[in-house]
Scaffold this active site. Structure first.
Site, PDB file in Angstrom:
ATOM      1  N   ASP A 101      -1.219  -0.393 -13.072  1.00 25.56           N
ATOM      2  CA  ASP A 101      -2.683  -1.415 -13.055  1.00 25.56           C
ATOM      3  C   ASP A 101      -3.188  -1.759 -12.466  1.00 25.56           C
ATOM      4  OD1 ASP A 101      -0.194  -2.111 -11.575  1.00 25.56           O
ATOM      5  OD2 ASP A 101      -0.177  -3.831 -13.076  1.00 25.56           O
ATOM      6  N   ASP A 104      -4.007  -0.378  -5.384  1.00 18.78           N
ATOM      7  CA  ASP A 104      -3.778  -1.083  -4.098  1.00 18.78           C
ATOM      8  C   ASP A 104      -3.744  -0.722  -2.314  1.00 18.78           C
ATOM      9  OD1 ASP A 104      -3.751  -3.710  -2.258  1.00 18.78           O
ATOM     10  OD2 ASP A 104      -2.291  -4.565  -2.907  1.00 18.78           O
TER      11      ASP A 104
HETATM   12  P1  IMP Z   1       0.455  -0.581  -3.792  1.00 20.84           P
HETATM   13  O1  IMP Z   1       1.373   0.145  -3.794  1.00 20.84           O
HETATM   14  O2  IMP Z   1       0.249  -1.967  -2.913  1.00 20.84           O
HETATM   15  O3  IMP Z   1      -1.031   0.272  -4.277  1.00 20.84           O
HETATM   16  O4  IMP Z   1       0.549  -1.420  -5.236  1.00 20.84           O
HETATM   17  C1  IMP Z   1      -0.063  -0.926  -6.593  1.00 20.84           C
HETATM   18  C2  IMP Z   1       1.144  -2.295  -7.336  1.00 20.84           C
HETATM   19  O5  IMP Z   1       1.339  -2.896  -6.838  1.00 20.84           O
HETATM   20  C3  IMP Z   1       0.500  -2.557  -8.536  1.00 20.84           C
HETATM   21  O6  IMP Z   1       1.060  -1.526  -9.474  1.00 20.84           O
HETATM   22  C4  IMP Z   1       0.550  -3.874  -8.329  1.00 20.84           C
HETATM   23  O7  IMP Z   1       1.919  -3.367  -9.933  1.00 20.84           O
HETATM   24  C5  IMP Z   1       1.077  -4.366  -7.653  1.00 20.84           C
HETATM   25  N1  IMP Z   1       0.137  -4.730  -7.203  1.00 20.84           N
HETATM   26  C6  IMP Z   1      -1.164  -4.959  -5.933  1.00 20.84           C
HETATM   27  N2  IMP Z   1      -1.704  -5.383  -6.186  1.00 20.84           N
HETATM   28  C7  IMP Z   1      -1.508  -6.682  -6.687  1.00 20.84           C
HETATM   29  C8  IMP Z   1      -2.420  -7.368  -7.160  1.00 20.84           C
HETATM   30  O8  IMP Z   1      -3.232  -8.129  -6.522  1.00 20.84           O
HETATM   31  N3  IMP Z   1      -2.142  -7.982  -8.089  1.00 20.84           N
HETATM   32  C9  IMP Z   1      -0.711  -8.332  -9.000  1.00 20.84           C
HETATM   33  N4  IMP Z   1      -0.223  -7.056  -8.649  1.00 20.84           N
HETATM   34  C10 IMP Z   1      -0.182  -6.008  -7.717  1.00 20.84           C
HETATM   35 MG    MG Z   2       3.517  -6.084  -9.826  1.00 20.16          MG
END
Ligand code: IMP
Ligand code: MG
Length: 185
Positions: A101, A104
């Protein structure tokens, strides 16, 4: 804590148009000798994107699901991902497209990409619907990105807050009110 949708950032019509474009780009990136694709979808956030995307990619494909937990409990602060359920079946020699999705910090995608690479697929590409500007380091990249957004917490179209709002059709920011704040206001 109660939360409600604050502002719509990307309306469902725009999402639909962009997903169609991405599907076209993804399909075109595989030549006609590519017999079959394997979609590795990161649960649960990717489910809506996955469903809309793959129905517009004409290749034969398999679905493989991977479950990663990035936020233990109700929180918007990531504490590092763990693969809580790996894909069933082998990815060795497969043309894998990871579908997630949102990109981040990149920690989730890094963990998934490493897990897939260890299985030595024939090719590996990644598609994300959203990417937060300037957050993920260069070693974690997506080949296909729907929209770049500012560093704000968003919900809808599969993205959740505390497992809620995944069915909201647009991408929106959230207003979170603590009971204490509600009493003060
Ligand atoms: P990362 O590991 O920080 O890149 O985060 C990725 C995961 O965190 C995604 O697959 C989402 O499930 C969740 N995530 C990150 N940012 C958001 C947001 O703004 N809203 C909802 N879920 C998020
Ligand atoms: Mg999530």
């Amino acid at each position: 804590m109660s939360a409600r949708v604050d502002r719509i950032l990307i309306r469902r019509e725009r999402i639909a148009a962009r997903v169609a474009e991405l599907a076209g780009q993804i399909a075109a990136s595989y030549d006609e000798r590519t017999e079959r694709l394997t979609m590795v979808a990161v649960l649960s956030g990717a489910v809506i994107f996955l469903a809309d995307l793959i129905r517009q990619i004409p290749h034969q494909m398999k679905l493989a699901l991977i479950t990663v937990s990035s936020y233990p409990g109700a929180s918007t602060a990531s504490r590092g991902p763990t693969i809580v359920r790996d894909v069933e079946g082998k990815l060795t020699g497969e043309h894998v497209l990871i579908v997630d999705d949102i990109l981040d910090t990149g920690n989730t995608l890094r963990a998934v990409q490493e897990a897939v690479r260890r299985q030595e697929p024939a090719s590996l590409q990644t598609a994300v619907l959203l990417r937060k500007r300037g957050k993920a380091p260069p070693d974690v990249a997506a080949d296909f990105v729907g929209f770049d957004i500012d560093d704000v917490f968003v919900v809808g179209y599969g993205l959740d807050y505390d497992d809620l709002f995944r069915n909201y059709p647009h991408i929106a920011t959230l207003r979170v009110a603590s009971p204490a704040a509600a009493l003060r206001s």
